[in-house]
Design a protein around this motif. Structure first.
Motif, PDB file in Angstrom:
ATOM      1  N   ASN A 110      40.562  42.586  17.657  1.00 24.33           N
ATOM      2  CA  ASN A 110      39.865  41.919  18.756  1.00 24.33           C
ATOM      3  C   ASN A 110      40.449  42.140  20.148  1.00 24.33           C
ATOM      4  O   ASN A 110      39.883  41.645  21.128  1.00 24.33           O
ATOM      5  CB  ASN A 110      39.809  40.404  18.486  1.00 24.33           C
ATOM      6  CG  ASN A 110      39.036  40.063  17.232  1.00 24.33           C
ATOM      7  OD1 ASN A 110      37.920  40.530  17.035  1.00 24.33           O
ATOM      8  ND2 ASN A 110      39.629  39.253  16.357  1.00 24.33           N
ATOM      9  N   ARG A 112      40.603  44.693  22.172  1.00 26.64           N
ATOM     10  CA  ARG A 112      39.916  45.562  23.138  1.00 26.64           C
ATOM     11  C   ARG A 112      39.001  44.760  24.068  1.00 26.64           C
ATOM     12  O   ARG A 112      39.010  44.950  25.291  1.00 26.64           O
ATOM     13  CB  ARG A 112      39.110  46.642  22.416  1.00 26.64           C
ATOM     14  CG  ARG A 112      39.980  47.709  21.769  1.00 26.64           C
ATOM     15  CD  ARG A 112      39.147  48.862  21.238  1.00 26.64           C
ATOM     16  NE  ARG A 112      39.980  49.833  20.534  1.00 26.64           N
ATOM     17  CZ  ARG A 112      40.675  50.788  21.124  1.00 26.64           C
ATOM     18  NH1 ARG A 112      40.635  50.915  22.449  1.00 26.64           N
ATOM     19  NH2 ARG A 112      41.413  51.622  20.410  1.00 26.64           N
ATOM     20  N   GLY A 113      38.225  43.868  23.469  1.00 27.15           N
ATOM     21  CA  GLY A 113      37.311  43.071  24.284  1.00 27.15           C
ATOM     22  C   GLY A 113      38.054  42.197  25.286  1.00 27.15           C
ATOM     23  O   GLY A 113      37.643  42.050  26.442  1.00 27.15           O
ATOM     24  N   VAL A 114      39.162  41.609  24.846  1.00 25.95           N
ATOM     25  CA  VAL A 114      39.961  40.744  25.714  1.00 25.95           C
ATOM     26  C   VAL A 114      40.533  41.549  26.881  1.00 25.95           C
ATOM     27  O   VAL A 114      40.473  41.127  28.047  1.00 25.95           O
ATOM     28  CB  VAL A 114      41.108  40.092  24.908  1.00 25.95           C
ATOM     29  CG1 VAL A 114      42.021  39.291  25.839  1.00 25.95           C
ATOM     30  CG2 VAL A 114      40.542  39.201  23.809  1.00 25.95           C
ATOM     31  N   GLU A 116      39.474  44.498  28.060  1.00 27.07           N
ATOM     32  CA  GLU A 116      38.422  45.054  28.920  1.00 27.07           C
ATOM     33  C   GLU A 116      37.889  44.013  29.907  1.00 27.07           C
ATOM     34  O   GLU A 116      37.581  44.327  31.062  1.00 27.07           O
ATOM     35  CB  GLU A 116      37.294  45.611  28.052  1.00 27.07           C
ATOM     36  CG  GLU A 116      37.664  46.924  27.362  1.00 27.07           C
ATOM     37  CD  GLU A 116      36.627  47.367  26.348  1.00 27.07           C
ATOM     38  OE1 GLU A 116      35.600  46.648  26.197  1.00 27.07           O
ATOM     39  OE2 GLU A 116      36.838  48.423  25.708  1.00 27.07           O
ATOM     40  N   LYS A 117      37.771  42.744  29.449  1.00 29.39           N
ATOM     41  CA  LYS A 117      37.319  41.682  30.351  1.00 29.39           C
ATOM     42  C   LYS A 117      38.266  41.473  31.518  1.00 29.39           C
ATOM     43  O   LYS A 117      37.880  40.962  32.569  1.00 29.39           O
ATOM     44  CB  LYS A 117      37.186  40.367  29.571  1.00 29.39           C
ATOM     45  CG  LYS A 117      35.980  40.296  28.652  1.00 29.39           C
ATOM     46  CD  LYS A 117      35.946  38.969  27.924  1.00 29.39           C
ATOM     47  CE  LYS A 117      34.786  38.922  26.942  1.00 29.39           C
ATOM     48  NZ  LYS A 117      34.759  37.644  26.180  1.00 29.39           N
ATOM     49  N   THR A 121      42.617  48.956  30.209  1.00 32.55           N
ATOM     50  CA  THR A 121      42.146  49.979  29.284  1.00 32.55           C
ATOM     51  C   THR A 121      43.316  50.467  28.433  1.00 32.55           C
ATOM     52  O   THR A 121      44.467  50.146  28.697  1.00 32.55           O
ATOM     53  CB  THR A 121      41.539  51.167  30.045  1.00 32.55           C
ATOM     54  OG1 THR A 121      42.536  51.713  30.934  1.00 32.55           O
ATOM     55  CG2 THR A 121      40.327  50.736  30.849  1.00 32.55           C
TER      56      THR A 121
END
Length: 312
Positions: A110, A112-114, A116-117, A121
């Motif tokens: 999980n 990546r989403g955190v 990216e927000k 990167t």
């Protein structure tokens, strides 16, 4: 790269702050009182000031849950680091290592989403290391981790080296109260300190010297009296320093006021040996978790060295 440890890995608060090491706390309940063991000096002193004595042996300890570890990483660490090494005390004595491993699956799924927000990167790495030791015995692996990160080593090389240090870390413990140690062991279903040994040892003031090594703990010697035991342990550590260590650090933790350690026989010899060899002597209050498991007033000492036979 960064580090996270569980609270029962004994290192000075100043060291943890200097290297920005995150601490996974342990909740300790003694009767109706609750302590948050997060290596905070304030909380350690609150525990000592309460003078809980024999009541502590019945304490319940609750390490970070899988969900707690996930929150620590996904709310904080994945936003601050690209790679975090998570070091725990031996998996044979605590479920925290298993909790962290289970949490790592969700974190790595999980993150990546955190990131990216928050405009970040690139991948995030989380590596879990079992120090295979307890209290001050877990410290050499953590010290080595800070040295390798400062040197800019690659994650794969760091992991390999830390595994080697964990396999060659020695943690020694000198308890002060055998009755307490037996009562705590009985509560946890550990038969390593029998009643006869506790009674005989207390009557004759004989203390066991216990060793943690590669996930196993057990007695390696006996001494008459706590002061003599401290001198024996410190003298032995000084000899190991002179023989050469794998990590230039000796770590001591004490279940009481830390100023008492420097007054113990043998301490000056150990300090002098460390100074001569360029070895850091790191002194730390024992974690609250450590004190409820082995009793107030106990000493633990850790270093990493080539395999050798303890001679007490």
């Amino acid at each position: 790269m960064g580090l996270a440890i569980d609270a029962s890995c004994d290192l000075p608060q100043t060291f943890l702050q200097e290297h920005n090491i995150a601490v996974m706390p342990i909740t300790v309940r003694v009767d109706d009182e609750v302590f948050l063991d997060d290596r905070s000096q304030v909380e350690i002193h609150r525990f000592l000031d309460r003078k809980l004595g024999d009541r502590s042996h019945s304490a319940e300890t609750e390490p970070c849950t899988v969900e707690d570890v996930q929150r620590l990483f996904l709310d904080k660490l994945v936003l601050e680091q690209d790679c975090v090494f998570c070091l725990t005390i031996t998996a044979t004595r605590s479920p925290i290592n298993d909790h962290v491993i289970k949490a790592s699956f969700a974190v790595l799924k999980n993150y990546r989403g955190v990131r990216e927000k928050n405009g970040l990167t690139g991948p995030f790495l989380m590596r879990v290391i079992d120090t295979r030791n307890l209290f001050a015995g877990a410290a050499p692996t953590i010290v080595e981790a800070t040295r390798l990160i400062a040197a800019g080593e690659a994650p794969a090389a760091i992991r390999e080296r830390l595994t080697h240090i964990a396999n060659n870390s020695y943690g020694y413990m000198l308890p002060r109260d055998l009755y307490y140690l037996r009562a705590r062991a009985k509560k946890k279903g550990d038969r390593s300190v029998g009643l006869f040994s506790a009674v005989l040892g207390s009557a004759l003031d004989i203390k066991p010297l216990l060793r943690g090594y590669r996930g196993e703990t057990g007695p390696v010697g006996k001494v008459r009296g706590f002061e003599h035991g401290a001198e024996t342990l410190f003298n032995y550590a000084a000899e190991r320093v002179q023989a050469g260590l794998l990590v230039p650090a000796v770590c001591i933790s004490y279940g009481g006021e830390l100023s008492e350690v420097a007054k113990m026989p043998g301490y000056d010899k150990l300090r002098a040996a460390c100074e001569e060899a360029g070895v850091a002597l790191l002194e730390s209050p024992m974690s609250i978790t450590g004190m409820v498991n082995v009793g107030e007033g106990a000493i633990t000492l850790g270093f990493a060295a080539e395999e050798h036979v303890a001679d007490f």
